[in-house]
Design a protein around this motif. Structure first.
Motif, PDB file in Angstrom:
ATOM      1  N   SER A  63      -8.445  -9.697  17.746  1.00 40.43           N
ATOM      2  CA  SER A  63      -7.190 -10.051  17.064  1.00 40.43           C
ATOM      3  C   SER A  63      -6.463 -11.201  17.761  1.00 40.43           C
ATOM      4  O   SER A  63      -5.621 -11.861  17.155  1.00 40.43           O
ATOM      5  N   GLY A  64      -6.789 -11.457  19.025  1.00 45.27           N
ATOM      6  CA  GLY A  64      -6.076 -12.463  19.815  1.00 45.27           C
ATOM      7  C   GLY A  64      -6.001 -13.839  19.188  1.00 45.27           C
ATOM      8  O   GLY A  64      -4.918 -14.442  19.140  1.00 45.27           O
ATOM      9  N   PRO A  65      -7.117 -14.388  18.681  1.00 43.61           N
ATOM     10  CA  PRO A  65      -7.042 -15.721  18.078  1.00 43.61           C
ATOM     11  C   PRO A  65      -6.079 -15.778  16.883  1.00 43.61           C
ATOM     12  O   PRO A  65      -5.384 -16.780  16.697  1.00 43.61           O
ATOM     13  N   ILE A  66      -6.017 -14.716  16.104  1.00 47.07           N
ATOM     14  CA  ILE A  66      -5.119 -14.679  14.941  1.00 47.07           C
ATOM     15  C   ILE A  66      -3.677 -14.560  15.425  1.00 47.07           C
ATOM     16  O   ILE A  66      -2.786 -15.269  14.945  1.00 47.07           O
ATOM     17  N   PHE A  67      -3.435 -13.681  16.390  1.00 47.80           N
ATOM     18  CA  PHE A  67      -2.113 -13.499  17.001  1.00 47.80           C
ATOM     19  C   PHE A  67      -1.584 -14.834  17.526  1.00 47.80           C
ATOM     20  O   PHE A  67      -0.437 -15.211  17.262  1.00 47.80           O
ATOM     21  N   ARG A  68      -2.417 -15.565  18.246  1.00 50.89           N
ATOM     22  CA  ARG A  68      -1.985 -16.860  18.799  1.00 50.89           C
ATOM     23  C   ARG A  68      -1.782 -17.901  17.697  1.00 50.89           C
ATOM     24  O   ARG A  68      -0.841 -18.698  17.753  1.00 50.89           O
ATOM     25  N   PHE A 106       4.246 -12.204  11.628  1.00 52.81           N
ATOM     26  CA  PHE A 106       3.640 -10.881  11.754  1.00 52.81           C
ATOM     27  C   PHE A 106       2.909 -10.511  10.465  1.00 52.81           C
ATOM     28  O   PHE A 106       1.766 -10.050  10.493  1.00 52.81           O
ATOM     29  N   PHE A 107       3.561 -10.750   9.304  1.00 51.10           N
ATOM     30  CA  PHE A 107       2.929 -10.447   8.019  1.00 51.10           C
ATOM     31  C   PHE A 107       1.674 -11.288   7.815  1.00 51.10           C
ATOM     32  O   PHE A 107       0.655 -10.793   7.320  1.00 51.10           O
ATOM     33  N   GLU A 108       1.735 -12.569   8.196  1.00 54.50           N
ATOM     34  CA  GLU A 108       0.566 -13.436   8.080  1.00 54.50           C
ATOM     35  C   GLU A 108      -0.598 -12.877   8.894  1.00 54.50           C
ATOM     36  O   GLU A 108      -1.746 -12.860   8.438  1.00 54.50           O
ATOM     37  N   MET A 109      -0.293 -12.381  10.090  1.00 55.89           N
ATOM     38  CA  MET A 109      -1.328 -11.827  10.947  1.00 55.89           C
ATOM     39  C   MET A 109      -1.966 -10.600  10.311  1.00 55.89           C
ATOM     40  O   MET A 109      -3.194 -10.519  10.193  1.00 55.89           O
ATOM     41  N   PRO A 113      -7.783 -11.456   6.755  1.00 56.78           N
ATOM     42  CA  PRO A 113      -8.985 -10.615   6.624  1.00 56.78           C
ATOM     43  C   PRO A 113      -9.675 -10.336   7.959  1.00 56.78           C
ATOM     44  O   PRO A 113     -10.190  -9.231   8.166  1.00 56.78           O
ATOM     45  N   ASP A 114      -9.685 -11.310   8.872  1.00 56.74           N
ATOM     46  CA  ASP A 114     -10.298 -11.073  10.180  1.00 56.74           C
ATOM     47  C   ASP A 114      -9.473 -10.087  11.003  1.00 56.74           C
ATOM     48  O   ASP A 114     -10.023  -9.277  11.747  1.00 56.74           O
ATOM     49  N   TYR A 115      -8.141 -10.134  10.850  1.00 59.50           N
ATOM     50  CA  TYR A 115      -7.302  -9.158  11.547  1.00 59.50           C
ATOM     51  C   TYR A 115      -7.570  -7.756  10.999  1.00 59.50           C
ATOM     52  O   TYR A 115      -7.636  -6.787  11.753  1.00 59.50           O
ATOM     53  N   GLN A 116      -7.711  -7.645   9.693  1.00 58.33           N
ATOM     54  CA  GLN A 116      -7.946  -6.336   9.090  1.00 58.33           C
ATOM     55  C   GLN A 116      -9.257  -5.724   9.584  1.00 58.33           C
ATOM     56  O   GLN A 116      -9.362  -4.505   9.713  1.00 58.33           O
TER      57      GLN A 116
END
Length: 144
Positions: A63-68, A106-109, A113-116
């Motif tokens: 999840s880190g790449p999406i979070f950043r 936060f909603f975007e994260m 689909p990769d976060y999910q």
């Protein structure tokens, strides 16, 4: 042990969505890991013998790449030592504060689909958690 929580209830998530969306937010995360991660049948990590902590590390990695990308950062992190004020039967393994530029990030994260796919690791890792939204304030040398 008291009630356990992994995901937000519909009522709590609606309260989150009803708050202002255009200001920075801090999310306090309190984590209690499972001894053995519980992945769903058929998941690539099912039956691999990972601890809850190891599954959470996988969540962080995936999840880190999406979070950043959405502008998130960790502003504080700590390991639990003892409950000073609160129920004696309550403990946590780890805690951290994640900062987002706004709740839209936060909603975007969480909609990514990769976060999910990544969040399955979080669910497998935790026996209990808390996720609490705060409006950031100023630091200083006093309590008031």
């Amino acid at each position: 042990m008291s009630d356990v929580y992994i995901d937000p209830s519909p009522v709590n998530f609606q309260a989150f969505k009803d708050l202002p969306r255009d200001e920075p937010i801090h999310m306090l995360n309190l984590l209690l890991y499972r001894d053995l991660a519980e992945y769903p049948e058929g998941h690539e990590h099912h039956g691999n013998g990972w601890s809850g902590r190891r599954a959470y590390e996988e969540y962080g990695k995936t999840s880190g790449p999406i979070f950043r990308r959405v502008g998130g950062s960790i502003v504080w992190r700590g390991a639990f030592q003892t409950m000073v004020t609160g129920p004696d039967d309550r403990q946590w393994h780890d805690g951290f504060v994640a900062q987002y530029p706004n709740s839209g990030a936060f909603f975007e994260m969480i909609k990514d689909p990769d976060y999910q796919k990544a969040v399955v690791n979080r669910t497998a890792a935790l026996v209990d958690s808390r996720l609490i939204r705060f409006k950031p304030g100023e630091g200083g040398d006093g309590f008031g």
